[in-house]
Structures are given as structure tokens and as C-alpha cells.
Scaffold this motif. Structure first.
Motif, PDB file in Angstrom:
ATOM      1  N   ILE A   1       0.842  -1.199   0.000  1.00 37.12           N
ATOM      2  CA  ILE A   1       0.000   0.000   0.000  1.00 37.12           C
ATOM      3  C   ILE A   1       0.882   1.255   0.000  1.00 37.12           C
ATOM      4  CG2 ILE A   1      -1.605   1.358   1.415  1.00 37.12           C
ATOM      5  CD1 ILE A   1      -2.895  -1.356   2.227  1.00 37.12           C
ATOM      6  N   ALA A   2       1.920   1.246   0.811  1.00 34.87           N
ATOM      7  CA  ALA A   2       2.826   2.398   0.863  1.00 34.87           C
ATOM      8  C   ALA A   2       3.463   2.646  -0.500  1.00 34.87           C
ATOM      9  CB  ALA A   2       3.904   2.178   1.930  1.00 34.87           C
TER      10      ALA A   2
ATOM     11  N   GLU B   1       3.037   4.532   8.662  1.00 33.35           N
ATOM     12  CA  GLU B   1       1.956   4.512   9.650  1.00 33.35           C
ATOM     13  C   GLU B   1       0.586   4.508   8.972  1.00 33.35           C
ATOM     14  OE1 GLU B   1       4.449   6.860   9.655  1.00 33.35           O
ATOM     15  OE2 GLU B   1       5.655   5.902  11.212  1.00 33.35           O
ATOM     16  N   ALA B   2       0.408   5.384   7.989  1.00 32.56           N
ATOM     17  CA  ALA B   2      -0.874   5.449   7.266  1.00 32.56           C
ATOM     18  C   ALA B   2      -1.126   4.159   6.492  1.00 32.56           C
ATOM     19  CB  ALA B   2      -0.895   6.657   6.332  1.00 32.56           C
TER      20      ALA B   2
ATOM     21  N   ALA C   1      -4.607  -2.729   7.892  1.00 38.06           N
ATOM     22  CA  ALA C   1      -5.448  -3.321   8.940  1.00 38.06           C
ATOM     23  C   ALA C   1      -6.922  -3.221   8.563  1.00 38.06           C
ATOM     24  CB  ALA C   1      -5.189  -2.633  10.280  1.00 38.06           C
ATOM     25  N   LYS C   2      -7.345  -2.047   8.054  1.00 40.49           N
ATOM     26  CA  LYS C   2      -8.745  -1.875   7.647  1.00 40.49           C
ATOM     27  C   LYS C   2      -9.090  -2.784   6.474  1.00 40.49           C
ATOM     28  CE  LYS C   2      -8.764   2.667   7.201  1.00 40.49           C
ATOM     29  NZ  LYS C   2      -9.207   4.059   7.015  1.00 40.49           N
TER      30      LYS C   2
END
Length: 91
Positions: free
Chosen positions: A62-63, A71-72, A78-79
Motif C-alpha cells: 500500500i505504501a 503509519e498510514a 489493517a482496515k
């Protein structure tokens, strides 16, 4: 570290700019369809062919894909996994 894998009987089709995921969960459950957004389809595509992956792997993907901070990206991973678990898309 928990490992996940995508269930084998899912496919995503793009129809007129919309994405439709067909899910065949097995275990006596009826098949169903989910309309998903492009982001969901892209993330699913990143892990669907892996034998297994971790939340950390998904966060790194995702990053890299969206240029988010670690962190984001971790929060988004997780979501995403929670949603995939609710929809029985991972085992």
C-alpha cells in the motif's frame, strides 16, 4: 506474525469502469457479487496469486502503490484485512 491467503474462488471483472468481484466461498455458502472500487481491485490484484502474505507485506504494498507513510499504510492494511475477513475473502 499471522499469515493470510486469498480464497481461491474469486475473480474481479471490470465492466464499464466499475469493478465487480464474484465470490464463490464454498462450505455450503451461496456465491455472491460485490461491487468494489478500483483501489480495492488493485490491492486484491497485488496479493491474490501469493501463497500467503502478512499484514506488514500488505502495508508495504500500500505504501509503495499510493505513496503513503508507513503509519498510514499500516492503518489502511489493517482496515483492508478486516474488510476482507468480514467478506470471507481471506483464510
Amino acid at each position: 506474525m499471522k499469515k493470510y491467503s486469498i480464497i481461491g474462488d474469486c475473480s474481479i471483472r471490470e465492466l464499464g469502469g466499475k469493478f465487480l468481484m464474484m465470490v464463490y466461498p464454498g462450505n455450503g455458502q451461496e456465491p455472491y457479487a460485490l461491487q468494489v472500487n478500483e483501489s480495492f481491485a488493485r490491492l486484491y490484484g497485488l496479493v491474490k496469486d501469493l501463497d500467503s502474505f502478512t499484514e506488514e507485506y500488505l502495508a508495504a504494498a500500500i505504501a509503495a502503490e499510493y505513496g503513503l507513510s508507513p503509519e498510514a499504510a499500516g492503518a489502511e492494511a489493517a482496515k483492508t484485512l478486516k474488510l476482507w475477513e468480514e467478506q470471507c475473502l481471506v483464510k
